[in-house]
Design a protein around this motif. Structure first.
Motif, PDB file in Angstrom:
ATOM      1  N   ALA A  81       0.881  -1.214   0.045  1.00  0.00           N
ATOM      2  CA  ALA A  81      -0.007  -0.111  -0.125  1.00  0.00           C
ATOM      3  C   ALA A  81       0.675   1.104  -0.086  1.00  0.00           C
ATOM      4  O   ALA A  81       0.529   2.147  -0.698  1.00  0.00           O
ATOM      5  N   GLU A  82       2.130   1.467   0.608  1.00  0.00           N
ATOM      6  CA  GLU A  82       2.864   2.195   0.620  1.00  0.00           C
ATOM      7  C   GLU A  82       3.563   2.694  -0.506  1.00  0.00           C
ATOM      8  O   GLU A  82       3.845   3.674  -0.865  1.00  0.00           O
ATOM      9  N   GLN A  83       3.684   1.370  -1.422  1.00  0.00           N
ATOM     10  CA  GLN A  83       4.374   1.701  -2.715  1.00  0.00           C
ATOM     11  C   GLN A  83       3.192   1.925  -3.760  1.00  0.00           C
ATOM     12  O   GLN A  83       3.585   2.007  -5.013  1.00  0.00           O
ATOM     13  N   GLY A  84       2.080   2.034  -3.409  1.00  0.00           N
ATOM     14  CA  GLY A  84       0.744   2.196  -4.181  1.00  0.00           C
ATOM     15  C   GLY A  84       0.579   0.982  -5.235  1.00  0.00           C
ATOM     16  O   GLY A  84       0.000   1.225  -6.345  1.00  0.00           O
ATOM     17  N   ILE A  85       0.750  -0.092  -4.767  1.00  0.00           N
ATOM     18  CA  ILE A  85       0.489  -1.554  -5.349  1.00  0.00           C
ATOM     19  C   ILE A  85      -0.732  -2.066  -4.622  1.00  0.00           C
ATOM     20  O   ILE A  85      -0.635  -2.203  -3.351  1.00  0.00           O
ATOM     21  N   GLU A  86      -2.009  -2.280  -5.416  1.00  0.00           N
ATOM     22  CA  GLU A  86      -3.021  -2.995  -4.818  1.00  0.00           C
ATOM     23  C   GLU A  86      -2.560  -4.473  -4.549  1.00  0.00           C
ATOM     24  O   GLU A  86      -2.000  -5.111  -5.239  1.00  0.00           O
ATOM     25  N   SER A  87      -3.280  -4.966  -3.419  1.00  0.00           N
ATOM     26  CA  SER A  87      -3.231  -6.272  -3.197  1.00  0.00           C
ATOM     27  C   SER A  87      -4.442  -6.555  -2.170  1.00  0.00           C
ATOM     28  O   SER A  87      -4.733  -5.680  -1.236  1.00  0.00           O
ATOM     29  N   GLU A  88      -5.009  -7.485  -2.730  1.00  0.00           N
ATOM     30  CA  GLU A  88      -6.284  -8.256  -2.036  1.00  0.00           C
ATOM     31  C   GLU A  88      -5.846  -9.568  -1.233  1.00  0.00           C
ATOM     32  O   GLU A  88      -5.234  -9.325  -0.335  1.00  0.00           O
ATOM     33  N   ASP A  89      -6.217 -10.772  -1.826  1.00  0.00           N
ATOM     34  CA  ASP A  89      -5.995 -11.691  -1.159  1.00  0.00           C
ATOM     35  C   ASP A  89      -4.511 -12.382  -1.490  1.00  0.00           C
ATOM     36  O   ASP A  89      -3.797 -12.855  -0.574  1.00  0.00           O
ATOM     37  N   GLN A  90      -4.379 -12.199  -2.793  1.00  0.00           N
ATOM     38  CA  GLN A  90      -3.070 -12.617  -3.324  1.00  0.00           C
ATOM     39  C   GLN A  90      -1.908 -11.762  -3.496  1.00  0.00           C
ATOM     40  O   GLN A  90      -2.378 -10.481  -3.525  1.00  0.00           O
ATOM     41  N   ILE A  91      -0.729 -12.277  -3.164  1.00  0.00           N
ATOM     42  CA  ILE A  91       0.497 -11.232  -3.395  1.00  0.00           C
ATOM     43  C   ILE A  91       1.217 -12.334  -4.559  1.00  0.00           C
ATOM     44  O   ILE A  91       1.761 -13.177  -3.997  1.00  0.00           O
ATOM     45  N   VAL A  92       1.465 -11.900  -5.703  1.00  0.00           N
ATOM     46  CA  VAL A  92       2.081 -12.435  -6.804  1.00  0.00           C
ATOM     47  C   VAL A  92       3.626 -11.931  -7.124  1.00  0.00           C
ATOM     48  O   VAL A  92       3.697 -10.552  -7.622  1.00  0.00           O
ATOM     49  N   LEU A  93       4.614 -12.686  -6.751  1.00  0.00           N
ATOM     50  CA  LEU A  93       5.935 -12.233  -6.981  1.00  0.00           C
ATOM     51  C   LEU A  93       6.434 -13.097  -8.438  1.00  0.00           C
ATOM     52  O   LEU A  93       6.428 -14.110  -8.387  1.00  0.00           O
ATOM     53  N   ARG A  94       6.993 -12.220  -9.199  1.00  0.00           N
ATOM     54  CA  ARG A  94       7.486 -12.534 -10.495  1.00  0.00           C
ATOM     55  C   ARG A  94       8.935 -12.076 -10.539  1.00  0.00           C
ATOM     56  O   ARG A  94       9.109 -10.890 -10.874  1.00  0.00           O
ATOM     57  N   ARG A  95       9.580 -12.819 -11.101  1.00  0.00           N
ATOM     58  CA  ARG A  95      11.067 -12.665 -11.602  1.00  0.00           C
ATOM     59  C   ARG A  95      11.309 -13.280 -13.029  1.00  0.00           C
ATOM     60  O   ARG A  95      11.148 -14.451 -13.259  1.00  0.00           O
ATOM     61  N   VAL A  96      11.931 -12.438 -13.874  1.00  0.00           N
ATOM     62  CA  VAL A  96      12.247 -12.892 -15.256  1.00  0.00           C
ATOM     63  C   VAL A  96      13.748 -12.735 -15.373  1.00  0.00           C
ATOM     64  O   VAL A  96      14.043 -11.547 -15.310  1.00  0.00           O
ATOM     65  N   LEU A  97      14.557 -13.749 -15.676  1.00  0.00           N
ATOM     66  CA  LEU A  97      15.951 -13.411 -15.878  1.00  0.00           C
ATOM     67  C   LEU A  97      16.383 -13.898 -17.218  1.00  0.00           C
ATOM     68  O   LEU A  97      16.096 -14.927 -17.827  1.00  0.00           O
ATOM     69  N   ALA A  98      17.100 -12.890 -17.859  1.00  0.00           N
ATOM     70  CA  ALA A  98      17.464 -13.309 -19.131  1.00  0.00           C
ATOM     71  C   ALA A  98      18.909 -13.957 -19.205  1.00  0.00           C
ATOM     72  O   ALA A  98      19.589 -13.981 -18.236  1.00  0.00           O
ATOM     73  N   ALA A  99      19.216 -14.664 -20.344  1.00  0.00           N
ATOM     74  CA  ALA A  99      20.199 -15.129 -20.360  1.00  0.00           C
ATOM     75  C   ALA A  99      21.559 -14.451 -20.431  1.00  0.00           C
ATOM     76  O   ALA A  99      22.749 -14.788 -19.972  1.00  0.00           O
ATOM     77  N   ASP A 100      21.528 -13.185 -20.538  1.00  0.00           N
ATOM     78  CA  ASP A 100      22.716 -12.297 -20.356  1.00  0.00           C
ATOM     79  C   ASP A 100      22.687 -11.817 -18.829  1.00  0.00           C
ATOM     80  O   ASP A 100      23.703 -10.983 -18.556  1.00  0.00           O
ATOM     81  N   ARG A 102      20.555 -10.187 -17.032  1.00  0.00           N
ATOM     82  CA  ARG A 102      19.759  -9.227 -16.609  1.00  0.00           C
ATOM     83  C   ARG A 102      18.474  -9.689 -16.031  1.00  0.00           C
ATOM     84  O   ARG A 102      17.847 -10.556 -16.853  1.00  0.00           O
ATOM     85  N   SER A 103      17.681  -9.145 -15.077  1.00  0.00           N
ATOM     86  CA  SER A 103      16.723  -9.524 -14.431  1.00  0.00           C
ATOM     87  C   SER A 103      15.446  -8.478 -14.439  1.00  0.00           C
ATOM     88  O   SER A 103      15.785  -7.289 -14.348  1.00  0.00           O
ATOM     89  N   ARG A 104      14.228  -8.616 -14.332  1.00  0.00           N
ATOM     90  CA  ARG A 104      13.130  -7.822 -14.084  1.00  0.00           C
ATOM     91  C   ARG A 104      12.229  -8.555 -13.059  1.00  0.00           C
ATOM     92  O   ARG A 104      12.177  -9.800 -12.967  1.00  0.00           O
ATOM     93  N   ALA A 105      11.817  -7.655 -12.219  1.00  0.00           N
ATOM     94  CA  ALA A 105      10.874  -8.077 -11.063  1.00  0.00           C
ATOM     95  C   ALA A 105       9.451  -7.479 -11.130  1.00  0.00           C
ATOM     96  O   ALA A 105       9.272  -6.324 -11.637  1.00  0.00           O
ATOM     97  N   PHE A 106       8.425  -8.193 -10.958  1.00  0.00           N
ATOM     98  CA  PHE A 106       7.058  -7.767 -10.721  1.00  0.00           C
ATOM     99  C   PHE A 106       6.252  -8.078  -9.456  1.00  0.00           C
ATOM    100  O   PHE A 106       6.491  -9.112  -9.043  1.00  0.00           O
ATOM    101  N   VAL A 107       5.315  -7.211  -8.915  1.00  0.00           N
ATOM    102  CA  VAL A 107       4.530  -7.708  -7.969  1.00  0.00           C
ATOM    103  C   VAL A 107       3.230  -7.273  -8.314  1.00  0.00           C
ATOM    104  O   VAL A 107       2.741  -6.167  -8.782  1.00  0.00           O
TER     105      VAL A 107
END
Length: 559
Positions: A81-100, A102-107
């Protein structure tokens, strides 16, 4: 609680979707099957360091999705909530890692920084492993855990409230001191400005009223000038009355009257000239009356303009709107009054700040005293758990040390640190530095057994907590894991059949071939398959009936 874990193209895992539930989940498999890949994948989703080598050979990227269902009011919801991200019952953490690398993160499908992912992960999962320890190994958590063990939340809240009151009182004192200091620097100017504006005595709404009056007076002056000009055209221009329209009309009539007898046309002209004289006389009378009524006060317009210009000049000087001059004067007077009465006010605020600090110190000392009482109880409670875990020589020491005043906070005046000794005569040290990997995991387990009630982290992961032990000790580990799992979700990677038999869910990790490529698979086991897996863990490569009977006994004994 960790609800599910989805892994795509991580090392030897091509595609894997696992569902978890409450209680104790165990993961077993032969050495090298890929159990560590599962933990590394979970760690990736929790914001741990990503390395390009984690991407499956030949693939462009790897991806991990961890779905959590934390309880209502969990700190993770507050953080989002402090980060302005909505969360109801679930919190979904996702991480994508490229072969080089570099990575990206999502909530919840919102892109975030890895630092936020790591903060969320620390609130949702605690890992106790052979090499990496988080959670209890972090001294910053120890004070809160001791307070939760002792049920000291009300005392801690009282300390936090007293701390806010103290800091608020100090802030008010500081602001008053700064205001007085600023006022003293400007005292001469301040007194001059108050005198000047007091003499001017601006009134709220005065500018609009003066501007409207000025406009009206200017209009009246123009009207009077027009009436006077019109009247002057009707009046004689010399002493003999010459140049006036009325004289011209009379002269015209006299000239026509000399014609005798007058013709009908001349009579009509004489009648018209008489009417014109009457109309002209009436116009002159009306204009004279209007001139008398419209004559403005010759000084009023000058006075209004002088007042209006004085107000606007003062407003420019003080860099405010004319409408704000009254409130500006009131503010200057208040500053001057604060300066005159400043010493007394500062003294009162100083007394209030000292009183608020004393209240905080009293609340913090009461919390410290209670902490010392419950620290001894926690040490004894943990000691009772250590002997069955083959740690009978180990002891937990809880250090409650005072902090410098600059480090006092809403959690009190002291620093709580869990220290440990693993042998008699040894100097107590931090958990992660004194114990070996297996010892540390079992120490953490003993602590978790005692502290499970107050743990804010809903999911615990133990990586080979049974390393280097067997028999009764392994059974004790399994029994304690099951006890912790009554309150928290527990995932354990184990080689011990005694521990595996305690699980409410059982996953087998195995490595095989798909074509010419090695692949790690994870299979949820039903009752029969679980019996075979535990028998394999007991007997080794060749499963005997005796091993199956022993497996049945373990499973029955833990039911």
């Amino acid at each position: 609680m960790l609800a599910s874990l989805s892994i795509r193209d991580v090392v030897l895992i091509e595609r894997l979707d696992l569902s978890f539930g409450p209680g104790l989940s165990v993961l077993t498999g032969e050495t090298g099957a890929g159990k560590s890949i599962l933990l590394d994948s979970l760690g990736l989703a929790l914001g741990q360091r990503a390395e390009a080598g984690m991407v499956r050979s030949g693939q462009a990227q790897a991806a991990v999705v961890a779905v959590f269902v934390p309880p209502a009011g969990h700190p993770a919801h507050t953080l989002l909530a402090e980060q302005g991200i909505e969360s109801e019952d679930q919190i979904v953490l996702r991480r994508v890692l490229a072969a080089d690398g570099r990575s990206r993160a999502f909530v919840n499908d919102e892109p975030v920084g890895v630092a936020l992912l790591r903060r969320l992960g620390a609130l949702l999962v605690e890992v106790q492993g052979q090499h990496d320890q988080v959670g209890l190994a972090d001294p910053a958590t120890h004070g809160g855990l001791l307070d939760a063990f002792g049920g000291l939340e009300s005392r801690r809240n009282a300390v936090a409230e007293a701390y806010r009151g103290w800091r608020g009182a100090e802030r008010a004192l500081r602001e008053a001191q700064e205001a007085i200091a600023a006022a003293q620097r400007d005292e001469e100017w301040l007194r001059h400005a108050v005198d000047e504006l007091s003499d001017l005595a601006p009134v709220e709404g005065e500018e609009d009223a003066l501007a409207a009056e000025r406009q009206g007076l200017q209009g009246s002056e123009r009207r009077a000038e027009a009436i006077a000009s019109s009247l002057s055209e009707l009046q004689p221009r010399d002493r003999r009355g010459g140049g006036a329209p009325s004289a011209a009309l009379r002269n015209a009539a006299r000239a026509l009257e000399r014609l005798t007898p007058p013709s009908e046309e001349v009579s009509a002209a004489l009648t018209a000239l008489a009417s014109a004289q009457d109309a002209l006389a009436e116009a002159e009378n009306v204009l004279e009356r209007l001139a008398s009524d419209a004559a403005p006060d010759p000084r009023r317009l000058e006075n209004v303009e002088e007042r209006l210009f004085a107000l606007r000049a003062a407003a420019r000087k003080h860099a405010v709107a004319v409408a704000d001059l009254p409130s500006h004067l009131a503010g200057l007077k208040e500053r001057l009054a604060n300066l005159d009465a400043g010493t007394g006010r500062v003294a009162a605020l100083d007394a209030a700040a000292r009183e608020a600090k004393a209240a905080y110190v009293a609340a913090a000392e009461a919390l410290t005293s209670a902490r010392r009482e419950y620290a001894a109880k926690l040490e004894k409670a943990v000691a009772r758990e250590l002997a069955p875990l083959k740690l009978d020589r180990a002891r937990l020491h809880i250090e409650i040390a005072p902090r410098e005043e600059s480090a006092w906070g809403p959690d009190g005046q002291d620093r709580v640190t869990f220290l440990v000794t693993t042998n008699p005569g040894q100097k107590p040290g931090q958990l992660a530095k004194i114990a070996s990997g297996g010892e540390l995991s079992r120490l953490m387990l003993a602590l978790k057994v005692v502290l499970a009630r107050g743990s804010p982290v809903p999911t615990l992961v133990f990586d080979e907590v049974d390393s280097g032990i067997g028999g009764a000790t392994a059974a004790a580990v399994g029994e304690r894991l099951a006890r912790v799992a009554e309150r928290l979700q527990v995932l354990v990677v184990t080689h011990s059949p005694q521990v595996a038999a305690r699980g409410s869910r059982h996953f087998q990790v195995a490595k095989g071939l798909r074509g010419e490529r090695a692949e790690t698979r994870v299979v949820p086991l039903d009752t029969g398959a679980r019996r075979e897996e535990i028998a394999r863990m007991l007997a080794g490569e060749k499963i005997t009936e005796a091993a199956r009977a022993a497996a049945d006994e373990l499973l029955t004994g833990t039911a």
